[in-house]
Enzyme design. Sequence first.
Site, mmCIF file in Angstrom:
data_model
loop_
_atom_site.group_PDB
_atom_site.id
_atom_site.type_symbol
_atom_site.label_atom_id
_atom_site.label_comp_id
_atom_site.label_asym_id
_atom_site.label_seq_id
_atom_site.Cartn_x
_atom_site.Cartn_y
_atom_site.Cartn_z
ATOM 1 N N THR A 20 0.827 -1.215 0.000
ATOM 2 C CA THR A 20 0.000 0.000 0.000
ATOM 3 C C THR A 20 0.863 1.267 0.000
ATOM 4 O O THR A 20 0.705 2.134 -0.859
ATOM 5 C CB THR A 20 -0.905 -0.002 1.254
ATOM 6 O OG1 THR A 20 -1.603 -1.242 1.281
ATOM 7 C CG2 THR A 20 -1.888 1.135 1.252
ATOM 8 N N VAL A 21 1.808 1.365 0.949
ATOM 9 C CA VAL A 21 2.607 2.596 1.063
ATOM 10 C C VAL A 21 3.682 2.634 -0.034
ATOM 11 O O VAL A 21 3.957 3.688 -0.615
ATOM 12 C CB VAL A 21 3.235 2.720 2.473
ATOM 13 C CG1 VAL A 21 4.030 4.004 2.594
ATOM 14 C CG2 VAL A 21 2.142 2.673 3.544
ATOM 15 N N ALA A 66 7.660 4.709 -18.451
ATOM 16 C CA ALA A 66 6.585 5.352 -19.228
ATOM 17 C C ALA A 66 6.434 6.827 -18.841
ATOM 18 O O ALA A 66 5.995 7.649 -19.648
ATOM 19 C CB ALA A 66 5.267 4.605 -19.000
ATOM 20 N N GLU A 143 9.335 10.053 9.303
ATOM 21 C CA GLU A 143 8.114 10.880 9.363
ATOM 22 C C GLU A 143 6.865 10.035 9.154
ATOM 23 O O GLU A 143 5.819 10.272 9.767
ATOM 24 C CB GLU A 143 8.202 11.974 8.286
ATOM 25 C CG GLU A 143 7.065 12.967 8.297
ATOM 26 C CD GLU A 143 7.057 13.832 9.550
ATOM 27 O OE1 GLU A 143 7.943 14.675 9.702
ATOM 28 O OE2 GLU A 143 6.143 13.663 10.378
ATOM 29 N N ILE A 150 0.683 13.398 8.510
ATOM 30 C CA ILE A 150 0.816 14.609 9.337
ATOM 31 C C ILE A 150 2.300 14.821 9.652
ATOM 32 O O ILE A 150 2.946 13.917 10.179
ATOM 33 C CB ILE A 150 0.046 14.460 10.675
ATOM 34 C CG1 ILE A 150 -1.423 14.141 10.437
ATOM 35 C CG2 ILE A 150 0.201 15.716 11.517
ATOM 36 C CD1 ILE A 150 -2.197 13.865 11.731
ATOM 37 N N GLY A 201 -8.369 -0.999 4.582
ATOM 38 C CA GLY A 201 -6.896 -0.959 4.596
ATOM 39 C C GLY A 201 -6.296 -0.086 5.692
ATOM 40 O O GLY A 201 -5.124 0.251 5.624
ATOM 41 N N GLU A 204 -3.686 -2.742 10.809
ATOM 42 C CA GLU A 204 -2.416 -3.450 10.647
ATOM 43 C C GLU A 204 -2.711 -4.871 10.175
ATOM 44 O O GLU A 204 -3.823 -5.379 10.333
ATOM 45 C CB GLU A 204 -1.684 -3.524 11.995
ATOM 46 C CG GLU A 204 -1.262 -2.180 12.554
ATOM 47 C CD GLU A 204 -0.294 -1.455 11.649
ATOM 48 O OE1 GLU A 204 0.807 -1.947 11.417
ATOM 49 O OE2 GLU A 204 -0.668 -0.378 11.153
ATOM 50 N N LYS A 219 3.794 4.592 18.480
ATOM 51 C CA LYS A 219 3.892 5.970 17.970
ATOM 52 C C LYS A 219 4.121 6.973 19.109
ATOM 53 O O LYS A 219 4.962 7.878 18.981
ATOM 54 C CB LYS A 219 2.626 6.304 17.182
ATOM 55 C CG LYS A 219 2.490 5.449 15.913
ATOM 56 C CD LYS A 219 1.095 5.562 15.319
ATOM 57 C CE LYS A 219 0.936 4.714 14.074
ATOM 58 N NZ LYS A 219 -0.470 4.557 13.666
ATOM 59 N N GLY A 316 -2.944 5.061 5.046
ATOM 60 C CA GLY A 316 -3.351 5.042 3.640
ATOM 61 C C GLY A 316 -2.158 5.254 2.722
ATOM 62 O O GLY A 316 -1.100 5.715 3.140
HETATM 63 N N1 HSE Z 1 -2.957 0.696 11.542
HETATM 64 C C1 HSE Z 1 -2.528 2.044 11.592
HETATM 65 C C2 HSE Z 1 -3.731 2.912 11.963
HETATM 66 C C3 HSE Z 1 -1.949 2.442 10.261
HETATM 67 O O1 HSE Z 1 -4.854 2.393 12.000
HETATM 68 O O2 HSE Z 1 -3.569 4.083 12.254
HETATM 69 C C4 HSE Z 1 -1.020 3.618 10.289
HETATM 70 O O3 HSE Z 1 0.043 3.459 11.163
#
Ligand code: HSE
Length: 450
Positions: A20-21, A66, A143, A150, A201, A204, A219, A316
């Site tokens: 995803t990232v 491309a 970050e 953010i 999505g 985790e 975090k 996301g």
């Molecule tokens: N699972 C995390 C959340 C994703 O729901 O915030 C981002 O760290």
Amino acid sequence: MTGSKTAQRPLRVGLAGLGTVGGGTHAVLTRNASEIRRRAGRAVELAGLADLDQAKANSMAQAVVAAGQPAPKVYTDALAMAADPNIDVVVELIGGYGFAKSLVQAALANCKHVVTANKALLAVHGNELFTQAQGQGVSIGFEAAVAGGIPIIKALREGLTANRIEWVAGIINGTTNFILSEMRDKGLSFADVLAQAQRLGYAEADPTFDIEGVDAAHKITLLSAMAFGMPVKFEKAHIEGITKLQSQDIRYAEQLGYRIKLLGITKRRANGVELRVHPTLIPEKRLIANVEGAMNAVLVKGDAVGHTLYYGKGAGSEPTASAVVADLVDLARGLEAPAADRVPHLAFQPDQLSDLAVLPIAEIESGYYLRLRVADQPGVLADITRILADSGISIDAFIQREPAEGEDQTDVILLSHVCLERQMRLAISHIEQLATVLAPATVLRVETFA
Ligand code: HSE
């Protein structure tokens, strides 16, 4: 005109993990290549792509070509990319503590910078990895590890650098905020909303980390280290998730003018630092109480600036990629700068970190919400309030549910002013011994951010 760096060699980026990232980082770097080059002073070039899914890596490499950019090399083994002299920075987007740790260590050992979104890895192994990076003269950008898009790391390390930070509190897990918002708004069940968060999505790979508060604790551990200039101390964090939260408490909190949010909180106290994650009542008039869905928000209180609030998408594909690319641009701008001139990983110079004690949960200070199941008879409330008064705890508000017809028990809900948790726990143990108190108390913490 002098000083233009646009003719300088590109920063060559190796992207490990194309989920995803990783997909978002590829999309942003490809789409905004020219804008990023104008900002960075050099091209930020996708020079390597590594993923177990070779077909995906090949198709992403073709998309880069491309878009008119040089073809990235595709690797089956991310460790080979981390050893390639044509790569300047390894972007680790694999996650977890296993292979991701080996990859980061290998990149650092080869004197490559690292950019990562891996909060678990840094909260648990950050002290060791930051020391390794420093020894090698390279940086770890993270970050994207806290609150997705953010720029809270940038704010704490740079924008607020004049301040003595007093506390940081944040909604830093989108999954749990989404669950709490949907439960409150739509009266949906916990399980249904969790399944929806997984489909969208946000959650985790192992959603236990979200709902049990572990992700938020990773975090807030990083934010705490940067706020107060101390090593990361995840193992000392107090962690409670939302799995035991009952919808009746969400409703009672609303009646009292509060919303319940899963907060990561870290505070400076005279004898150490508070570091905790738990469901928290917040007055609904506070901006942060109105952060809904999967959005994140972080409040920081500095002595000079006062309260500041940072809001945005905490998860996301492209929101997180926005943070990854910001770290890449920082590296591109300072590629030739001496290592000692870079912004330190934890905001304070490494030799200036202090080993502050993290206070046990009994020593924190907070307001409290108590829900007590009591016999509906005279004197019950007087007994409870007497115990609280004798313990030096002052009551801020209370409500009593009107018993239904023929019912001989009811709920009493009390909010206390701030006191030591140890003091509150002792008072509760006395309250629970009253014959008229029929079940163990439900206890939640309250923060007013006044
Ligand atoms: N699972 C995390 C959340 C994703 O729901 O915030 C981002 O760290």
